[in-house]
Scaffold this motif. Structure first.
Motif, PDB file in Angstrom:
ATOM      1  N   SER A 194      -9.387   9.061   6.264  1.00  0.00           N
ATOM      2  CA  SER A 194      -8.051   8.648   5.819  1.00  0.00           C
ATOM      3  C   SER A 194      -7.886   8.805   4.316  1.00  0.00           C
ATOM      4  CB  SER A 194      -7.802   7.191   6.230  1.00  0.00           C
ATOM      5  OG  SER A 194      -7.922   7.028   7.628  1.00  0.00           O
ATOM      6  N   ASP A 195      -8.948   8.567   3.557  1.00  0.00           N
ATOM      7  CA  ASP A 195      -8.878   8.710   2.098  1.00  0.00           C
ATOM      8  C   ASP A 195      -8.532  10.133   1.682  1.00  0.00           C
ATOM      9  OD1 ASP A 195      -9.416   6.065   1.550  1.00  0.00           O
ATOM     10  OD2 ASP A 195     -11.541   6.366   1.128  1.00  0.00           O
ATOM     11  N   ARG A 196      -8.911  11.105   2.487  1.00  0.00           N
ATOM     12  CA  ARG A 196      -8.630  12.494   2.134  1.00  0.00           C
ATOM     13  C   ARG A 196      -7.141  12.807   2.163  1.00  0.00           C
ATOM     14  NH1 ARG A 196     -13.559  13.536   5.004  1.00  0.00           N
ATOM     15  NH2 ARG A 196     -12.485  14.145   6.917  1.00  0.00           N
ATOM     16  N   LEU A 197      -6.371  11.967   2.828  1.00  0.00           N
ATOM     17  CA  LEU A 197      -4.920  12.154   2.855  1.00  0.00           C
ATOM     18  C   LEU A 197      -4.289  11.807   1.510  1.00  0.00           C
ATOM     19  CD1 LEU A 197      -4.173  10.567   6.359  1.00  0.00           C
ATOM     20  CD2 LEU A 197      -4.234  13.010   5.790  1.00  0.00           C
ATOM     21  N   TYR A 198      -4.940  10.955   0.742  1.00  0.00           N
ATOM     22  CA  TYR A 198      -4.431  10.524  -0.568  1.00  0.00           C
ATOM     23  C   TYR A 198      -5.553  10.630  -1.597  1.00  0.00           C
ATOM     24  CZ  TYR A 198      -0.241   8.803   1.738  1.00  0.00           C
ATOM     25  OH  TYR A 198       0.939   8.720   2.442  1.00  0.00           O
ATOM     26  N   PRO A 199      -5.894  11.845  -2.004  1.00  0.00           N
ATOM     27  CA  PRO A 199      -7.039  12.033  -2.902  1.00  0.00           C
ATOM     28  C   PRO A 199      -6.873  11.392  -4.274  1.00  0.00           C
ATOM     29  CG  PRO A 199      -5.783  14.077  -2.642  1.00  0.00           C
ATOM     30  CD  PRO A 199      -5.265  13.122  -1.628  1.00  0.00           C
ATOM     31  N   ASP A 200      -5.639  11.084  -4.671  1.00  0.00           N
ATOM     32  CA  ASP A 200      -5.419  10.470  -5.983  1.00  0.00           C
ATOM     33  C   ASP A 200      -5.536   8.947  -5.952  1.00  0.00           C
ATOM     34  OD1 ASP A 200      -4.965  12.962  -7.111  1.00  0.00           O
ATOM     35  OD2 ASP A 200      -2.800  12.888  -6.728  1.00  0.00           O
TER      36      ASP A 200
ATOM     37  N   ASP B 255       0.860  -1.176   0.000  1.00  0.00           N
ATOM     38  CA  ASP B 255       0.000   0.000   0.000  1.00  0.00           C
ATOM     39  C   ASP B 255       0.900   1.231   0.000  1.00  0.00           C
ATOM     40  OD1 ASP B 255      -1.824   2.011   0.333  1.00  0.00           O
ATOM     41  OD2 ASP B 255      -2.585   1.345   2.270  1.00  0.00           O
ATOM     42  N   PRO B 256       0.935   1.999  -1.093  1.00  0.00           N
ATOM     43  CA  PRO B 256       1.804   3.189  -1.155  1.00  0.00           C
ATOM     44  C   PRO B 256       1.538   4.182  -0.029  1.00  0.00           C
ATOM     45  CG  PRO B 256       0.903   2.680  -3.315  1.00  0.00           C
ATOM     46  CD  PRO B 256       0.190   1.796  -2.336  1.00  0.00           C
TER      47      PRO B 256
ATOM     48  N   GLY C 231       4.679   7.174  -5.454  1.00  0.00           N
ATOM     49  CA  GLY C 231       5.274   7.031  -6.779  1.00  0.00           C
ATOM     50  C   GLY C 231       5.407   5.588  -7.242  1.00  0.00           C
ATOM     51  N   ILE C 232       5.270   4.644  -6.317  1.00  0.00           N
ATOM     52  CA  ILE C 232       5.374   3.237  -6.712  1.00  0.00           C
ATOM     53  C   ILE C 232       4.294   2.876  -7.717  1.00  0.00           C
ATOM     54  CG2 ILE C 232       3.869   2.242  -4.937  1.00  0.00           C
ATOM     55  CD1 ILE C 232       7.285   0.856  -6.063  1.00  0.00           C
ATOM     56  N   MET C 233       3.188   3.603  -7.699  1.00  0.00           N
ATOM     57  CA  MET C 233       2.129   3.357  -8.675  1.00  0.00           C
ATOM     58  C   MET C 233       2.624   3.666 -10.089  1.00  0.00           C
ATOM     59  SD  MET C 233      -0.287   2.136  -6.859  1.00  0.00           S
ATOM     60  CE  MET C 233      -1.596   2.077  -8.086  1.00  0.00           C
TER      61      MET C 233
END
Length: 352
Positions: free
Chosen positions: A232-238, A180-181, A201-203
């Motif tokens: 928690s999802d708001r921390l990684y919106p992409d 999980d990045p 960036g691993i994605m």
């Protein structure tokens, strides 16, 4: 020809990604399996979970730390191709580093300290170089040893470690990487190689290697309730949004802020796991666990003593204010029902 069954499983916190790996390893006892991961904590957790099912470690499964794998199974067997000796490598120098003026052509000084221990930043680099020098013999040896290789916490692998994974993807071995990045709290080395692929960036690295492995995105969490998932999802919106499969309802669910004066009463009532960024954090004398060490664990509730950047994010919602987004994500997603942050009353406008 690369295996058509290589997989990269990218899964949200609480998606049972490590259990997926264990179940797959146990399914086919006739196939020789290597399970490897970077941290000792995760290695112990994998071993413990397997033993809970089988009682003893199955003969077809080898569980090994990432650096143990690199040194014993890739570097040592063919070291003479680069060192000129068959028994030069002793062990791992985890904290030391070479002089920045040392040239790679000076093999012994570049990769080893004076005791023959390999510098951490150079182990995977050495493995790739020795495979080239031995005309692919390192990978061929691994093909003769293992039918399947599982790499857990794949997001921890950086630098030349990714180059070695690419070599494994191109081998006859069936390779599955799981991670999980958003939980990139550790890194196998600090070198500049593949720097742009660290963390989220691993994605991009996986997209670049999409012809070598299938990408499997898993967005269900059996750990966190939907309030925690959404926060928690708001921390990684992409990243893809997470769907909770935890539908339990208690009388204290979601994200909260707790004033310092209320900590004792809150802890007495809810018994949360207390998390801190590092051991120097002031936790009011309460026993706490470092966030990094909590990765992979599940608790009904957590109480977090946030860092200053975390507090700033809580107040502004500005992701740019965070210096360690991954650690905040890990801390929040350890909880099933509630996450509480210690926030001074003077900052009453802080938002969850």
């Amino acid at each position: 020809m690369p295996s058509p069954t290589n997989r990269a499983v990218i899964a949200a916190a609480g998606s049972r990604k490590t259990q997926l790996l264990i179940d797959a390893a146990l399914t086919e006892p006739t196939r020789r399996v290597l399970i490897t991961t970077y941290t000792q904590e995760n290695l112990a957790q994998i071993t413990r979970r397997i033993l809970q099912v089988t009682g003893v470690m199955p003969a077809h499964i080898t569980v090994m730390g990432w650096f143990s794998f690199l040194i014993s199974q890739t570097a040592k067997p063919f070291q003479h191709h680069l060192t000129g000796q068959i028994d030069y490598i002793r062990s791992l120098n985890f904290v030391g580093s070479r002089s920045r003026f040392t040239r790679q052509s000076d093999t012994l000084a570049y990769y080893f300290d004076r005791h023959g221990d390999m510098y951490r930043d150079g182990v995977a680099d050495f493995a790739c170089r020795v495979d080239e020098a031995a005309a692919g013999a390192v990978v061929r040896r691994l093909e003769a040893m293992y039918d399947r290789i599982f790499v857990d916490e794949f997001q921890d692998l950086v630098g030349y470690d990714l180059d070695l994974v690419e070599r494994l993807f191109r081998s006859k071995i069936e390779v599955t990487v799981v991670g999980d990045p958003r939980q990139h709290t550790f890194a196998t080395n600090n070198g500049p190689r593949n720097k742009r692929y660290r963390g989220a960036g691993i994605m991009d690295w996986l997209t670049r290697h999409r012809t070598l492995c299938a990408l499997d995105l898993r967005t269900d969490s059996w750990r966190c309730n939907q309030q925690i998932c959404d926060w928690s999802d708001r921390l990684y919106p992409d990243m893809p949004a997470t769907t909770s499969r935890n539908h339990a309802v208690t009388r204290h669910d979601g994200i909260f802020q707790i004033a310092p004066d209320d900590i004792a009463a809150y802890v007495a009532k809810y018994q949360p796991q207390i998390l801190r960024d590092r051991r120097t954090a002031d936790t009011r004398g309460l026993a706490a666990l470092n966030i990094g060490l909590s990765k992979g664990s599940t608790y009904p509730r957590v109480l977090i003593f946030p860092t200053k950047p975390m507090l700033k994010y809580l107040k502004t919602g500005d992701l740019a204010s965070l210096t360690a987004t991954d650690r905040l994500y890990v801390a929040a997603t350890r909880a099933e029902y509630s996450v509480a942050f210690v926030v001074d009353r003077r900052d009453a406008d802080y938002i969850p």
